[in-house]
Design a protein around this motif. Structure first.
Motif, mmCIF file in Angstrom:
data_model
loop_
_atom_site.group_PDB
_atom_site.id
_atom_site.type_symbol
_atom_site.label_atom_id
_atom_site.label_comp_id
_atom_site.label_asym_id
_atom_site.label_seq_id
_atom_site.Cartn_x
_atom_site.Cartn_y
_atom_site.Cartn_z
ATOM 1 N N ALA A 66 0.831 -1.205 0.000
ATOM 2 C CA ALA A 66 0.000 0.000 0.000
ATOM 3 C C ALA A 66 0.867 1.257 0.000
ATOM 4 N N SER A 67 2.016 1.174 0.657
ATOM 5 C CA SER A 67 2.919 2.330 0.731
ATOM 6 C C SER A 67 3.590 2.640 -0.601
ATOM 7 N N LYS A 68 3.487 1.709 -1.557
ATOM 8 C CA LYS A 68 4.095 1.881 -2.874
ATOM 9 C C LYS A 68 3.055 2.060 -3.984
ATOM 10 N N LEU A 69 1.810 2.314 -3.591
ATOM 11 C CA LEU A 69 0.736 2.461 -4.570
ATOM 12 C C LEU A 69 0.521 3.905 -5.001
ATOM 13 N N SER A 70 0.796 4.827 -4.096
ATOM 14 C CA SER A 70 0.499 6.223 -4.361
ATOM 15 C C SER A 70 1.490 7.127 -3.644
ATOM 16 N N LEU A 71 1.462 8.404 -3.985
ATOM 17 C CA LEU A 71 2.323 9.376 -3.305
ATOM 18 C C LEU A 71 1.750 9.739 -1.937
ATOM 19 N N LYS A 78 -9.434 1.260 1.143
ATOM 20 C CA LYS A 78 -9.421 1.835 -0.195
ATOM 21 C C LYS A 78 -8.718 0.932 -1.219
ATOM 22 N N LEU A 79 -8.057 -0.117 -0.756
ATOM 23 C CA LEU A 79 -7.289 -0.991 -1.638
ATOM 24 C C LEU A 79 -8.125 -1.651 -2.747
ATOM 25 N N PRO A 80 -9.357 -2.106 -2.458
ATOM 26 C CA PRO A 80 -10.166 -2.729 -3.515
ATOM 27 C C PRO A 80 -10.431 -1.811 -4.707
ATOM 28 N N GLU A 81 -10.326 -0.501 -4.512
ATOM 29 C CA GLU A 81 -10.572 0.448 -5.587
ATOM 30 C C GLU A 81 -9.517 0.353 -6.693
ATOM 31 N N PHE A 82 -8.372 -0.265 -6.366
ATOM 32 C CA PHE A 82 -7.295 -0.389 -7.350
ATOM 33 C C PHE A 82 -7.452 -1.615 -8.245
ATOM 34 N N LEU A 103 6.683 -5.090 -6.329
ATOM 35 C CA LEU A 103 6.617 -4.020 -7.324
ATOM 36 C C LEU A 103 6.281 -2.677 -6.671
ATOM 37 N N SER A 104 6.563 -1.607 -7.376
ATOM 38 C CA SER A 104 6.249 -0.268 -6.851
ATOM 39 C C SER A 104 5.689 0.621 -7.952
ATOM 40 N N ALA A 105 4.549 1.248 -7.673
ATOM 41 C CA ALA A 105 3.956 2.216 -8.595
ATOM 42 C C ALA A 105 4.340 3.637 -8.170
ATOM 43 N N LYS A 106 4.802 3.775 -6.949
ATOM 44 C CA LYS A 106 5.115 5.084 -6.380
ATOM 45 C C LYS A 106 6.299 5.759 -7.080
ATOM 46 N N ASP A 107 7.285 4.953 -7.488
ATOM 47 C CA ASP A 107 8.488 5.502 -8.122
ATOM 48 C C ASP A 107 8.147 6.300 -9.379
ATOM 49 N N TYR A 108 7.271 5.720 -10.215
ATOM 50 C CA TYR A 108 6.885 6.393 -11.456
ATOM 51 C C TYR A 108 6.094 7.662 -11.156
#
Length: 230
Positions: A66-71, A78-82, A103-108
């Protein structure tokens, strides 16, 4: 032509053997390559689990915390919303022995935000006087978000002409203030509220001097008319 066909045929055999003999190892090699390159890839979130979400990459189950999903912070609820969303991610952990892929989405997202911030700051010039909103207050000053979305620091010494013990004695979060950009260094803005007050004081002084000069000229003209018998 026959030689090229044979080479292509042998390449296909080698690939088939690689997959058949150690297909799983071949996949882990590709994941390690992605880890080393730092390349971004698109994945689709398939489910929400405790502490994050799941997405498959190269047939391997990957975990996105969860810490790597968003800024910003993401609540567990709220996780199911993804689920069903496509995210651009970077491989940050590959552990073949533990069968672990992270994996991390936060980096991008951070990289893109930094680009936008740099573009916005590039449009700001030293000397600009504008309005902003106080975002946060620290012991050493206040961070103010300007109208173009950039944020700068008003040091405690630049809040007002009087010496204050803490910025909160003058400012509060959410307050709209007028500031002047005094410096731009390493992508950071230095702001001043005091400088704006000084500009206002100078304008008042100039107006006063101008008014007094006009008054003197009027009085002088009246005296001349009186002396002339009018």
């Amino acid at each position: 032509m026959a030689e090229e066909t044979m080479n292509d045929f042998m390449d296909e055999i080698d690939k088939s053997l690689a997959k058949g003999k150690d297909g799983d190892g071949f996949i882990w090699d590709k994941l390690h390559a992605l880890l080393d390159s730092g390349e971004y890839v698109d994945v689709e979130v398939t489910e929400a689990v405790k502490g994050g979400v799941v997405a498959f990459l190269e047939e391997k189950r990957g975990f996105i915390p969860a810490s790597k999903l968003s800024l910003s912070y993401i609540d567990e609820e709220k996780l199911p919303e993804f689920v069903g969303k496509t995210l651009k991610v970077k491989v940050i952990t590959v552990d073949e022995e533990e069968d672990k892929l992270v994996l991390s989405a936060k980096d991008y997202l951070k990289e893109e935000a930094d680009k936008k911030k740099a573009e916005a700051i590039a449009k700001v010039q030293v000397g600009l006087v504008t309005e902003g909103v106080v975002e946060s207050i620290q012991n050493y000053g206040a961070f103010v978000k300007l109208e173009n979305g950039t944020t700068g620091l008003v040091h405690i010494s630049q809040i007002c002409n009087q010496r204050i013990a803490h910025p909160s004695s003058v400012l509060k979060v959410g307050q709209t203030v007028k500031v002047k950009v005094t410096a731009i260094k390493d992508g950071k803005l230095s702001l001043s509220m005091k400088a704006v007050d000084e500009i206002g004081a100078e304008e008042v002084t100039e107006e006063k001097i101008e008014f007094e000069s006009e008054g003197e000229a009027t009085t002088s003209l009246a005296d001349l008319l009186k002396k002339a018998g009018f």
